[in-house]
Design a protein around this motif. Sequence first.
Motif, mmCIF file in Angstrom:
data_model
loop_
_atom_site.group_PDB
_atom_site.id
_atom_site.type_symbol
_atom_site.label_atom_id
_atom_site.label_comp_id
_atom_site.label_asym_id
_atom_site.label_seq_id
_atom_site.Cartn_x
_atom_site.Cartn_y
_atom_site.Cartn_z
ATOM 1 N N LYS A 6 9.856 19.097 -36.002
ATOM 2 C CA LYS A 6 9.595 19.513 -34.621
ATOM 3 C C LYS A 6 8.549 18.605 -33.969
ATOM 4 C CE LYS A 6 10.137 24.118 -33.091
ATOM 5 N NZ LYS A 6 9.514 25.429 -32.923
ATOM 6 N N ARG A 7 7.508 18.311 -34.750
ATOM 7 C CA ARG A 7 6.448 17.444 -34.215
ATOM 8 C C ARG A 7 6.965 16.015 -34.026
ATOM 9 N NH1 ARG A 7 2.174 20.801 -36.755
ATOM 10 N NH2 ARG A 7 2.462 19.869 -38.794
ATOM 11 N N ALA A 10 9.052 16.007 -30.991
ATOM 12 C CA ALA A 10 8.237 16.128 -29.774
ATOM 13 C C ALA A 10 7.693 14.759 -29.365
ATOM 14 C CB ALA A 10 7.082 17.098 -30.009
ATOM 15 N N ILE A 11 7.230 13.976 -30.347
ATOM 16 C CA ILE A 11 6.684 12.637 -30.048
ATOM 17 C C ILE A 11 7.811 11.702 -29.585
ATOM 18 C CG2 ILE A 11 5.521 10.615 -31.051
ATOM 19 C CD1 ILE A 11 4.086 12.621 -32.971
ATOM 20 N N LYS A 14 8.957 12.627 -26.083
ATOM 21 C CA LYS A 14 7.973 12.160 -25.092
ATOM 22 C C LYS A 14 8.190 10.675 -24.812
ATOM 23 C CE LYS A 14 4.444 10.295 -26.155
ATOM 24 N NZ LYS A 14 4.153 8.843 -26.204
ATOM 25 N N LYS A 17 11.290 10.155 -22.607
ATOM 26 C CA LYS A 17 11.008 10.484 -21.200
ATOM 27 C C LYS A 17 10.206 9.359 -20.550
ATOM 28 C CE LYS A 17 10.787 15.520 -21.415
ATOM 29 N NZ LYS A 17 9.844 16.644 -21.585
ATOM 30 N N LEU A 82 -3.209 12.016 -30.272
ATOM 31 C CA LEU A 82 -2.216 12.312 -31.322
ATOM 32 C C LEU A 82 -2.903 12.372 -32.682
ATOM 33 C CD1 LEU A 82 0.846 10.038 -30.377
ATOM 34 C CD2 LEU A 82 0.537 12.452 -29.901
ATOM 35 N N MET A 83 -3.808 11.434 -32.932
ATOM 36 C CA MET A 83 -4.506 11.395 -34.226
ATOM 37 C C MET A 83 -5.386 12.632 -34.418
ATOM 38 S SD MET A 83 -5.796 7.466 -34.427
ATOM 39 C CE MET A 83 -4.840 6.142 -35.161
ATOM 40 N N SER A 85 -4.648 15.556 -33.306
ATOM 41 C CA SER A 85 -3.792 16.751 -33.371
ATOM 42 C C SER A 85 -3.392 16.977 -34.838
ATOM 43 C CB SER A 85 -2.544 16.537 -32.511
ATOM 44 O OG SER A 85 -1.605 15.753 -33.211
ATOM 45 N N PRO A 86 -2.777 18.124 -35.141
ATOM 46 C CA PRO A 86 -2.384 18.366 -36.542
ATOM 47 C C PRO A 86 -1.227 17.490 -37.028
ATOM 48 C CG PRO A 86 -2.480 20.410 -35.273
ATOM 49 C CD PRO A 86 -2.541 19.294 -34.297
ATOM 50 N N ALA A 87 -0.686 16.640 -36.160
ATOM 51 C CA ALA A 87 0.405 15.752 -36.596
ATOM 52 C C ALA A 87 -0.134 14.773 -37.644
ATOM 53 C CB ALA A 87 0.961 14.982 -35.406
ATOM 54 N N THR A 88 0.587 14.630 -38.753
ATOM 55 C CA THR A 88 0.140 13.723 -39.816
ATOM 56 C C THR A 88 0.488 12.277 -39.458
ATOM 57 O OG1 THR A 88 2.246 13.898 -40.951
ATOM 58 C CG2 THR A 88 0.561 15.481 -41.583
ATOM 59 N N PRO B 74 -4.700 18.219 -40.940
ATOM 60 C CA PRO B 74 -4.065 19.203 -40.050
ATOM 61 C C PRO B 74 -4.659 20.606 -40.165
ATOM 62 C CG PRO B 74 -2.408 17.816 -41.062
ATOM 63 C CD PRO B 74 -3.716 17.405 -41.660
ATOM 64 N N TYR B 106 0.793 21.453 -31.860
ATOM 65 C CA TYR B 106 -0.048 22.520 -32.424
ATOM 66 C C TYR B 106 0.756 23.774 -32.762
ATOM 67 C CZ TYR B 106 -4.413 20.065 -31.402
ATOM 68 O OH TYR B 106 -5.453 19.164 -31.390
#
Lengths: 237, 284
Positions: A6-7, A10-11, A14, A17, A82-83, A85-88, B74, B106
């Motif tokens: 999902k993450r 999402a990236i 984006k 777009k 992004l870094m 955020s919880p995205a690895t 995370p 998130y």
Amino acid sequence: MSFSLKRVYAIFNKDIKDLFKNMFVLSTVLTPILLAFLFSQSEPIPVGLHYFIINLIFVMTTVYVQGAIIAEEKEKNTLRGLMMSPATTTEIMTGKSGLSALLTIVTLVVCMRITGYEFVNVPAIFLAFFMSFILYLAMGTLLGLLTRTVMEASLVLMPLLFVFGMGTLLLEFIADYPSLAFLEYLPNFQLQFLAEAVDAGQAFTDVTGYLIVIAAWMVLLCILTVVVYRKRAVDGK
Amino acid sequence: MDNILSVKALKQVFSKETAIDNMNFEVKRGEIFGFLGPSGAGKTTTIKILTGQLHPTSGSALLFDVPSTKVNHPKYLKKIGVMTDNSGLYSRLSVYDNLHLYCELYSVENKRKRIDEVLEMVNLIDAKSKVVSKLSKGMLQRVTLARALLHEPELLFLDEPTAALDPANSRHIHHGLQELNRKGTTIFLTTHDMQEAELLCHRVAFLNNGKVQLLDEPSKIRRKYSDDTLTVELVGGEKRTLINGPEGAQKMYEYMLNNQVVTMHSNEPTLGDIFVDVTGRSLL
């Protein structure tokens, strides 16, 4: 380590777009297609010329698009978001590579249809293409991480374009100066030599040497990219 | 209250220049902690260290009892919200698209509802569909704040959150932050606006040249630096300064007995005045 599709999506979403509002990147992708049209007028097209276009696609589409979108993230300070955020690292890198992957595949397919290139020894060529794609993707990521702006990334791309994208011209130069023979170990030449070898009827086992050199480039560039990314994550900039 | 953040002997040196020097402080869970200092005092560097964006030269910072150097995971990043002065928004996308991306990152539930809530909180609901490149500096600042609030963090780092805002929007944001704090969010706020610090912060630290020079509750700091006098305005506009004590009390008694007092107030210095006294520097 968790991995969220999902993450990643999402990236990627984006970036898609964003791409349609970014004419600078879009127009760069058109260059190899225009060249393919020009070359398709002369027949028959030798393997070397096919690979001139294919290597150009790897540099202009894979390296440049990847480098430009990462450099822009740095320029606008969005990569830090992004870094933070919880995205690895894996999720960010996979998401950010999605657009370059899509554009590379589309451009390759379109150009090959235009020039009429047909695969010989599909497993060897596919493996070489796949590893080349990964190594150029890593090169693009490095380009983005090591430059501060899109403009800077475009400037740094020029020598890369000459070395990796204009291979055929460089080969003639190497023929005149034997001391430059080591340049034949560049991944673009290895890909071209492999294609010429399989076109001449050599089997998979005969071209493993080329595959090993391309794989070595891929591993080296991937390690370099991870090291630089991790360093950038804690440089406070 | 337990500590959510604890800093011990923190030091940061950039090519021989010391940005932070032997810094020590704690932030209690549930408080609004003000980190006050002029530009270049080391506020942003401290936030970068605390949020794991920068590894300190020496010393330690613990967040949720974990070293800040390990907070870039995370599990901990989900608990932190960061808003810095550098917007970091995607300029070609709309406000909604920017916030939606972070909702996905998130794993925020009821994304549309939450986006509306945070945009209401920063007074920007009407700009939801606007492209970010068309926003003013103050609006950009509010979108960045909205983004930091999306996932309801336990610990929120705000770097000068109202620096580019007009008084009405600042008030709106202050109200939102107080509400958020009442719900349990700990806020680490850097500012050079002393009124903002007095209004919002439970405790403040004065930062100068990379060192914490004073740390306490704003009211206690003001009392400590008060000159123990009272100014009384008498009928006719005359102002008298009375010293706290029997003599002052006698005078005051007389003024009141004769119905002469119009106004009176204690002469406490402002935090800004105290900052200049303590550090020898102004806040701008």
